[in-house]
Design a protein around this motif. Structure first.
Motif, mmCIF file in Angstrom:
data_model
loop_
_atom_site.group_PDB
_atom_site.id
_atom_site.type_symbol
_atom_site.label_atom_id
_atom_site.label_comp_id
_atom_site.label_asym_id
_atom_site.label_seq_id
_atom_site.Cartn_x
_atom_site.Cartn_y
_atom_site.Cartn_z
ATOM 1 N N UNK A 273 0.911 -1.126 -0.028
ATOM 2 C CA UNK A 273 -0.021 0.094 -0.050
ATOM 3 C C UNK A 273 0.816 1.274 -0.023
ATOM 4 N N UNK A 274 1.875 1.438 0.844
ATOM 5 C CA UNK A 274 2.816 2.549 0.650
ATOM 6 C C UNK A 274 3.572 2.533 -0.510
ATOM 7 N N UNK A 275 3.906 1.564 -1.175
ATOM 8 C CA UNK A 275 4.457 1.902 -2.358
ATOM 9 C C UNK A 275 3.517 2.399 -3.251
ATOM 10 N N UNK A 276 2.286 2.088 -3.385
ATOM 11 C CA UNK A 276 1.423 2.709 -4.265
ATOM 12 C C UNK A 276 1.132 4.131 -3.938
ATOM 13 N N UNK A 277 1.436 4.785 -2.800
ATOM 14 C CA UNK A 277 1.355 6.253 -2.313
ATOM 15 C C UNK A 277 2.614 6.918 -2.222
ATOM 16 N N UNK A 278 3.519 6.291 -2.746
ATOM 17 C CA UNK A 278 4.750 7.137 -2.961
ATOM 18 C C UNK A 278 5.607 7.091 -1.899
ATOM 19 N N UNK A 279 5.485 5.918 -0.911
ATOM 20 C CA UNK A 279 6.375 5.823 0.203
ATOM 21 C C UNK A 279 7.445 4.552 0.140
ATOM 22 N N UNK A 280 8.738 5.026 0.470
ATOM 23 C CA UNK A 280 9.582 3.828 0.389
ATOM 24 C C UNK A 280 10.118 3.572 1.764
ATOM 25 N N UNK A 281 10.167 2.455 2.299
ATOM 26 C CA UNK A 281 10.528 2.091 3.661
ATOM 27 C C UNK A 281 12.224 1.727 3.140
ATOM 28 N N UNK A 282 13.050 2.264 4.180
ATOM 29 C CA UNK A 282 14.456 2.004 3.990
ATOM 30 C C UNK A 282 14.954 1.676 5.424
#
Length: 376
Positions: A273-282
């Protein structure tokens, strides 16, 4: 490949555990993170790509699949694994949580839940028996028993009443599941944030006897501190020789804290879901690729990451395709996020096996505290 379901603990470090769940469709390394394939797909990902990130098992949603395309249709087409081209293990939830959160006009009785579909308003009944029937039609490897998820906040009396209903439904789920070699049925502990109710639930489930046990009723808005408070004691009420599954978790720091407290399996829609809203987890926390600071940045999302997104594309490109609403934006960010989550799980497994979990966790938190790399 053995035809049985089993769980073998390989090492512990404090309350944390690492091991292997064996199924006829392959092994699941624990602690395991399960990407969520709600409607027989992990959104924006090919099954081969999901596997390439390191995922051993996926989760499918009983509620969504029973409504569309229907469990009966999936069974006629050869079962969920064949239907979605994922030959490894699949866990299906019972549908209980989605009925409570998504369905309209629902009516709860001892028998089950009558509800109207959120898609077309059609009427349905979900009971322990029907949930077991649907999950059998889907052909999932790990089946969850049907329970009620009370909406929080709720009084202790309401939580107790709901938990006891779930325990009666757990017995009915067990009876309806029957004898299915190679397939597992997991019970779900309820009881809110009250130790006595959690213990009562665990004793009821253990008496019935399941192949694994979930800690339910958490990650529903109670906050991390309250969740960790329950996880400090709740897993200890469950049999040590069976997998323990925390449903609906979560963020990377939730995952690390849950593993420290003895949890073996987790699932969450967050990375996709984050990926579709422009959020990257690093490693350094969350990156919002929408921000203008990334517009001219030739560097990857995470310089230490080996996923295709970080190997081949710049922050500037990711910013551009997100702003342009290109499909590749969802694909690349979801791939990166799932890769990061699976890399975190591998790090946790290695740290537990090497008796160095405390050092791993300290480094994890220290790196996140640094925040994202400085803008150019």
């Amino acid at each position: 490949m053995s035809g049985k379901f089993g769980f073998q603990l390989q090492a512990t470090d404090g309350a944390a555990r690492t091991g292997v769940i064996s199924t006829p469709r392959g092994e699941i390394r624990t602690p395991a993170f399960m990407p969520v394939g709600t409607a027989a797909t992990v959104k924006a990902m090919m099954p081969e790509s999901v596997r390439a990130t390191g995922a051993d098992i996926l989760l499918g949603n009983t509620y969504h699949l029973m409504l569309r395309p229907t469990a009966e249709r999936i069974a006629r087409l050869g079962g969920l694994h064949k239907f979605m081209n994922w030959e490894r293990p699949i866990l299906t939830d019972s549908g209980g949580f989605q009925v409570m959160s998504l369905a309209s006009l629902r009516k709860l009785t001892e028998e089950g839940v009558k509800f109207s579909s959120h898609i077309d308003g059609s009427k349905h009944m979900l009971s322990p028996e029907r949930s077991m029937e649907i999950q059998k039609l889907l052909g999932s490897d790990i089946v969850m028993c049907f329970d009620e998820c009370p909406a929080l906040p709720a009084t202790e009396g309401e939580v107790a009443k709901s938990m006891r209903l779930s325990m009666r439904w757990a017995q009915r789920s067990r009876d309806a599941f029957g004898d299915r070699p190679g397939h597992a049925l997991f019970g779900i502990m309820q009881g809110g944030v009250t130790p006595e109710l959690r213990e009562e639930s665990a004793k009821a489930l253990t008496a019935i006897g399941f192949d694994g046990y979930a800690v339910g009723g958490l990650a529903v808005g109670e906050g991390q501190e309250a969740m960790f408070g329950v996880l400090d004691y709740a897993p200890g009420y469950l049999p040590a020789d069976k997998p323990r599954y925390l449903m609906g978790v979560g963020k990377p720091d939730d995952i690390v804290g849950a593993v420290e407290r003895g949890i073996d399996m987790m699932d969450c829609v967050l990375p996709s879901r984050s990926g579709r809203t422009g959020q990257g987890w690093t490693r350094r926390g969350q990156v919002n690729i929408k921000n203008a600071r990334h517009m001219d940045d030739p560097r990857p999302l995470d310089e230490d990451c080996t996923c295709p997104c970080c190997r081949n594309y710049s922050r500037a490109y990711l910013h551009h395709v997100f702003k342009s609403q290109e499909i590749i934006s969802s694909m690349l960010l979801t791939w990166h996020n799932l890769h990061y989550f699976q890399e975190l799980m591998q790090g946790l497994r290695d740290a537990i096996a090497g008796q160095r979990l405390a050092a791993f966790v300290a480094a994890f938190h220290a790196q996140r505290a640094e925040g994202d790399i400085e803008p150019l």
